[in-house]
Design an enzyme around this catalytic site. Structure first.
Site, short mmCIF file in Angstrom:
data_model
loop_
_atom_site.label_atom_id
_atom_site.label_comp_id
_atom_site.label_asym_id
_atom_site.label_seq_id
_atom_site.Cartn_x
_atom_site.Cartn_y
_atom_site.Cartn_z
N LYS A 217 0.84 -1.20 0.00
CA LYS A 217 0.00 0.00 0.00
C LYS A 217 0.88 1.26 0.00
O LYS A 217 0.60 2.22 -0.71
CB LYS A 217 -0.93 0.01 1.23
CG LYS A 217 -2.11 -0.96 1.07
CD LYS A 217 -2.86 -1.20 2.36
CE LYS A 217 -3.90 -2.29 2.17
NZ LYS A 217 -4.50 -2.77 3.41
N GLN B 94 -4.59 -1.35 9.65
CA GLN B 94 -4.54 -2.70 9.07
C GLN B 94 -5.10 -3.72 10.06
O GLN B 94 -4.69 -3.77 11.21
CB GLN B 94 -3.08 -3.04 8.71
CG GLN B 94 -2.89 -4.37 8.01
CD GLN B 94 -3.51 -4.40 6.62
OE1 GLN B 94 -3.35 -3.47 5.83
NE2 GLN B 94 -4.24 -5.46 6.33
N ASP C 220 -11.16 3.07 4.01
CA ASP C 220 -11.46 1.63 3.97
C ASP C 220 -12.97 1.39 3.89
O ASP C 220 -13.41 0.30 3.54
CB ASP C 220 -10.93 0.96 5.25
CG ASP C 220 -9.77 0.03 4.97
OD1 ASP C 220 -9.52 -0.29 3.80
OD2 ASP C 220 -9.11 -0.39 5.95
#
Ligand code: NDP
Length: 288
Positions: free
Chosen positions: A54, A98, A121
């Protein structure tokens, strides 16, 4: 073989190029780069790989990447304090923590702490509510990537029968919401569904997000169906999806491979969401 193989790698590369071009426009208009903060707690090897890629993709798109690596014994209070700082940091347009998190931290509490306007997200309940009610917000990256792949096959989705197999908050439910918004007739199947093959037999679109290697068999599919396989299952034969690919390519009209299908779209859509966030926050028109 009847099916066209959907090239998710190429589609993701095209989206990333579009994002990079829009980032350049954004930088010229605002004088700063869109910023994505990624938080990793602990040393989980798979998570570390995701976070690294990422970060790389963020920089390649011309964005600013802020990586925060915290030790595995970080307390929930310390992680929440970091999220609070990122929420008010003007250089940060998107915040991604994460998952999974170590057991001393309640993932839901962390997701709830993220400013919904930086929730790239799309996991915050406010984001889920905005998606469900048709308000602008952030759509989780994986189902959004699936929708882009579907649109390449069916520019108009209205009226098609869609079966989403799986009802998780990060894939199945938002996928069903997106397809409903596209005016598909949507069935959501799960572990208690009776007679999954009967549902699949009338599906023009199948999205499989289960996590069971090869469970969806080719002979269950409607001939010509468009099959999006989200599953990532590590087996002795390598990475495989939730769809029995060898059987499905003989029946489907189009199908995503695993790997090389949905997977590459997820990061590309994360970059897209970050750019959209930056544009909203600066009042710059987003070209995507
Ligand atoms: P979850 O484990 O959260 O959800 C799985 C869903 O599948 C549940 O709703 C479950 O039903 C349903 N299910 C389980 N067994 C069956 C069955 N026999 N028949 C029908 N439905 C069943 O998984 P995720 O949604 O997080 O992920 C799904 C897959 O997608 C995984 O392989 C994951 O690795 C992959 N993935 C890939 C991504 C990518 O970027 N390509 C991103 C995210 C996930 P119930 O609710 O009843 O338990």
């Amino acid at each position: 073989m009847t099916a066209t193989i959907i090239d998710g790698k190429a589609r993701a590369a095209a989206l990333r190029a579009d994002v990079a071009a829009e980032v350049a426009r954004f930088r010229a208009a605002s004088g700063r780069a869109p910023g994505l903060a990624v938080v990793l707690v602990g040393e989980d090897p798979a998570s570390a790989v995701y976070v690294r890629s990422k970060g790389r993709a963020t920089r390649e798109a011309g964005m600013a990447g802020f990586e925060h690596r915290l030790p595995v014994d970080t307390s929930q209070a310390d992680l929440l304090a970091l999220v609070a700082r990122l929420n008010v940091d003007p250089a940060v347009d998107g915040i991604l923590v994460q998952l999974p998190l170590p057991p001393q931290i309640d993932a839901n509490a962390v997701i709830l702490a993220i400013d919904p306007d930086k929730d790239v997200d799309g996991f915050h309940p406010v984001s889920a509510g905005r998606l469900a009610t048709g308000l602008p917000g952030f759509v989780p990256c994986t189902p959004y990537g699936c929708l882009l792949l579907l649109h390449d096959v069916h520019p108009r989705l209205a009226g098609l029968e869609a079966v989403v197999v799986g009802r998780s908050n990060i894939v199945g439910k938002p996928m069903a919401a997106l397809l409903t918004a596209e005016s598909c007739t949507v069935t959501v199947a799960h572990s208690r569904t009776r007679d999954l093959p009967a549902h699949l037999a009338r599906a023009d679109i199948v999205v499989a997000a289960v996590g069971v290697a090869g469970m969806i068999r080719g002979e269950w599919l409607k001939p010509g169906a468009c099959v999006i396989d989200v599953g990532i299952n590590r087996t002795d034969m390598g990475l495989v999806g939730d769809v029995d690919f060898a059987g499905a390519v003989e029946v489907a009209g189009a199908i995503t491979p695993v790997p090389g299908g949905v997977g590459p779209m997820t990061i590309a859509c994360l970059l897209r969401n970050t750019l959209v966030s930056a544009c909203r926050r600066e009042g710059v028109e987003a070209g995507l």
